[in-house]
Scaffold this active site. Structure first.
Site, PDB file in Angstrom:
ATOM      1  N   CYS A   9     -17.147  16.770  34.442  1.00  0.00           N
ATOM      2  CA  CYS A   9     -17.060  15.529  35.208  1.00  0.00           C
ATOM      3  C   CYS A   9     -17.526  14.330  34.496  1.00  0.00           C
ATOM      4  CB  CYS A   9     -17.691  15.551  36.381  1.00  0.00           C
ATOM      5  SG  CYS A   9     -16.955  16.968  37.464  1.00  0.00           S
TER       6      CYS A   9
ATOM      7  N   HIS B 107     -17.833   8.641  39.460  1.00  0.00           N
ATOM      8  CA  HIS B 107     -17.216   9.829  39.648  1.00  0.00           C
ATOM      9  C   HIS B 107     -16.696  10.354  41.102  1.00  0.00           C
ATOM     10  CE1 HIS B 107     -15.603  13.745  38.622  1.00  0.00           C
ATOM     11  NE2 HIS B 107     -16.740  14.582  39.202  1.00  0.00           N
TER      12      HIS B 107
ATOM     13  N   ASN C 125     -10.442  15.329  43.237  1.00  0.00           N
ATOM     14  CA  ASN C 125     -11.330  15.386  41.948  1.00  0.00           C
ATOM     15  C   ASN C 125     -10.661  15.429  40.677  1.00  0.00           C
ATOM     16  OD1 ASN C 125     -13.413  15.473  40.111  1.00  0.00           O
ATOM     17  ND2 ASN C 125     -14.620  16.935  41.319  1.00  0.00           N
TER      18      ASN C 125
HETATM   19  O1  UT7 Z   1     -17.400  17.284  40.611  1.00  0.00           O
HETATM   20  C1  UT7 Z   1     -18.281  18.333  40.070  1.00  0.00           C
HETATM   21  C2  UT7 Z   1     -19.401  18.206  41.144  1.00  0.00           C
HETATM   22  N1  UT7 Z   1     -18.916  18.690  42.486  1.00  0.00           N
HETATM   23  C3  UT7 Z   1     -19.729  18.203  43.447  1.00  0.00           C
HETATM   24  O2  UT7 Z   1     -20.345  17.316  43.358  1.00  0.00           O
HETATM   25  C4  UT7 Z   1     -19.143  18.713  44.639  1.00  0.00           C
HETATM   26  C5  UT7 Z   1     -20.539  18.837  45.566  1.00  0.00           C
HETATM   27  N2  UT7 Z   1     -20.396  19.686  47.071  1.00  0.00           N
HETATM   28  C6  UT7 Z   1     -19.752  19.330  47.868  1.00  0.00           C
HETATM   29  O3  UT7 Z   1     -18.914  18.296  47.755  1.00  0.00           O
HETATM   30  C7  UT7 Z   1     -19.505  20.124  49.166  1.00  0.00           C
HETATM   31  O4  UT7 Z   1     -20.742  20.822  49.007  1.00  0.00           O
HETATM   32  C8  UT7 Z   1     -18.414  20.828  49.332  1.00  0.00           C
HETATM   33  C9  UT7 Z   1     -17.368  19.863  50.067  1.00  0.00           C
HETATM   34  C10 UT7 Z   1     -17.908  21.617  48.211  1.00  0.00           C
HETATM   35  C11 UT7 Z   1     -18.512  21.619  50.837  1.00  0.00           C
HETATM   36  O5  UT7 Z   1     -19.146  20.996  51.914  1.00  0.00           O
HETATM   37  P1  UT7 Z   1     -20.417  21.410  52.531  1.00  0.00           P
HETATM   38  O6  UT7 Z   1     -20.589  20.478  53.666  1.00  0.00           O
HETATM   39  O7  UT7 Z   1     -21.568  21.334  51.467  1.00  0.00           O
HETATM   40  O8  UT7 Z   1     -19.849  22.762  53.273  1.00  0.00           O
HETATM   41  P2  UT7 Z   1     -20.418  24.322  53.011  1.00  0.00           P
HETATM   42  O9  UT7 Z   1     -20.111  24.730  51.587  1.00  0.00           O
HETATM   43  O10 UT7 Z   1     -21.888  24.463  53.285  1.00  0.00           O
HETATM   44  O11 UT7 Z   1     -19.799  25.144  53.999  1.00  0.00           O
HETATM   45  C12 UT7 Z   1     -19.993  24.927  55.259  1.00  0.00           C
HETATM   46  C13 UT7 Z   1     -18.963  25.767  56.011  1.00  0.00           C
HETATM   47  C14 UT7 Z   1     -19.045  27.270  55.659  1.00  0.00           C
HETATM   48  O12 UT7 Z   1     -18.888  28.027  56.794  1.00  0.00           O
HETATM   49  P3  UT7 Z   1     -20.269  28.646  57.788  1.00  0.00           P
HETATM   50  O13 UT7 Z   1     -20.919  29.614  56.728  1.00  0.00           O
HETATM   51  O14 UT7 Z   1     -21.039  27.427  57.998  1.00  0.00           O
HETATM   52  O15 UT7 Z   1     -19.499  29.248  58.858  1.00  0.00           O
HETATM   53  C15 UT7 Z   1     -17.757  27.541  54.727  1.00  0.00           C
HETATM   54  O16 UT7 Z   1     -17.431  28.831  54.677  1.00  0.00           O
HETATM   55  O17 UT7 Z   1     -17.648  25.436  55.828  1.00  0.00           O
HETATM   56  C16 UT7 Z   1     -16.842  26.644  55.450  1.00  0.00           C
HETATM   57  N3  UT7 Z   1     -15.958  26.198  54.355  1.00  0.00           N
HETATM   58  C17 UT7 Z   1     -14.468  25.752  54.551  1.00  0.00           C
HETATM   59  N4  UT7 Z   1     -13.842  25.800  55.982  1.00  0.00           N
HETATM   60  C18 UT7 Z   1     -12.555  25.303  56.009  1.00  0.00           C
HETATM   61  C19 UT7 Z   1     -15.988  25.995  52.905  1.00  0.00           C
HETATM   62  N5  UT7 Z   1     -14.629  25.549  52.517  1.00  0.00           N
HETATM   63  C20 UT7 Z   1     -13.874  25.288  53.538  1.00  0.00           C
HETATM   64  C21 UT7 Z   1     -12.756  24.865  53.632  1.00  0.00           C
HETATM   65  N6  UT7 Z   1     -12.245  24.964  54.918  1.00  0.00           N
HETATM   66  N7  UT7 Z   1     -11.840  24.556  52.551  1.00  0.00           N
END
Ligand code: UT7
Length: 333
Positions: free
Chosen positions: A113, A260, A290
């Protein structure tokens, strides 16, 4: 001769739009979750046999046209990508051949990135030292052929899109316009927080049957999302402050922040913490997802097109990604 300027920007975005609803038909996700957590409404995926260098070549042609520069005037090509056409040779060489430009140096910057900002720094150094006169810098990615579109990969697969952006760089006249400074950082101890383990030289074999069958999660990118999110916010803020302070400015002096595009919420958190007006932040992740090394040139392209980026503005570019790596640049446009 003066500072390094971005003379022209071009882009290539595959025409095939993939909406959140399209993805929810393939895996356990929803439009609501994707939009709420990331701001993404759609992304573009290639639908034909093509590589990052093909997208890059199209973006490069537009950048050259906009820079009113003939291909033969380019004397170095830098290609930022995490999804090169091949393990070898570099996508820069493939792109060079697509463009029909022989002999000049061409190489990849593999820094995910932050690749475009690392590439910008390399190009700026070449130009300022007088080694080269015009550099073509490309950020291009094809993610769609390397993501896990099953439920297992949903956290990552919904975020990424394909696309390329390109810039023609050269030194301008002696005035205060151009790149004022760039700032690069990395911390490799976080490598496993966001990574793609295979196929790779480490290990007994680069590809085994499980990998070929698509059953080994190692062949898909993995991320500790929340961990990466927090670091992205903290490091982006640091890098923005570093860029303005290095030049005797404050954050309030920035006319346009071009970050980014990993997550709309990251960019909102950065702006909120810096008390920086959101209307001065360029975001286009909603339509493109992204595109890693391509996000910054694509965002600059949009800001030029919609008239938000104009001559004389103080522009700050910032990025954070796998490594971890983070970087910023301050420009007088
Ligand atoms: O470009 C490189 C740098 N990248 C970044 O900077 C990305 C940084 N991270 C993020 O943008 C976020 O952490 C994400 C968008 C990847 C995820 O969002 P979050 O609010 O941190 O969600 P999470 O990973 O903590 O997941 C929350 C819940 C989980 O379920 P439980 O354990 O709460 O039941 C996941 O299993 O959401 C679930 N989940 C989804 N649900 C529906 C994870 N992915 C999905 C999905 N659809 N695609």
């Amino acid at each position: 001769m003066g500072k390094t300027r971005i003379r022209g920007i071009g882009r290539c975005i595959p025409s095939n739009v993939v909406t959140n609803d399209d993805l929810s038909g393939r895996m356990d996700t929803t439009d609501e979750w994707i939009q709420q957590r990331s701001g993404i409404q759609q992304r573009h995926h290639i639908d034909s046999d093509c590589g990052a260098a093909d997208l890059g070549a199209e973006a490069a042609r537009e950048a050259l046209e906009r820079a009113k520069t003939r291909l033969e005037e380019i004397d170095c090509i830098v290609f930022a990508t995490l999804s090169p056409d091949y393990d070898m040779p570099s996508s820069a060489c493939v792109l060079q051949s697509r463009l029909g430009l022989t002999g000049v140096p061409a190489f990849d910057v593999r820094n995910q990135c932050t690749g475009f900002l690392y590439g910008l720094t390399v190009a700026d150094s070449f130009l300022q030292s007088g080694r080269y006169g015009k550099v073509l810098l490309v950020g291009g990615e094809i993610h769609s052929t390397g993501l896990d579109f099953t439920d297992r990969g949903r956290q990552v697969a919904v975020l990424f899109g394909d696309g390329a952006g390109a810039a023609v760089l050269e030194r301008g006249p002696s005035d205060d316009r151009g790149i004022l400074s760039t700032h690069l950082h990395s911390e490799g101890s976080f490598a496993e927080k966001l990574w793609l383990e295979a196929a790779a030289s480490r290990g007994e074999t680069r590809l085994d049957e499980e990998m070929i069958a698509g059953e080994d999660p190692k062949i898909f990118p993995k991320m500790q999302g929340r961990y990466v999110f927090k670091h992205a916010v903290t490091r982006s803020i640091e890098a923005i402050r570093e860029a303005v302070e290095a030049n005797g400015y404050s954050v309030d002096d920035i006319d346009l922040l071009v970050p980014h595009q990993a997550n709309l919420r990251i960019n909102q958190a950065v702006a909120m913490t810096l008390e920086f007006p959101e209307e001065k932040v360029v975001n286009n992740i909603q339509g493109l997802g992204n595109t890693t090394a391509a996000t910054i040139p694509l965002a600059l392209y949009d800001a030029l097109e919609d008239g938000r980026l104009t001559e004389g503005q103080l522009v700050c570019l910032v990025a954070f990604g796998a490594g971890f790596t983070w970087a910023s640049a301050l420009l007088r446009w």
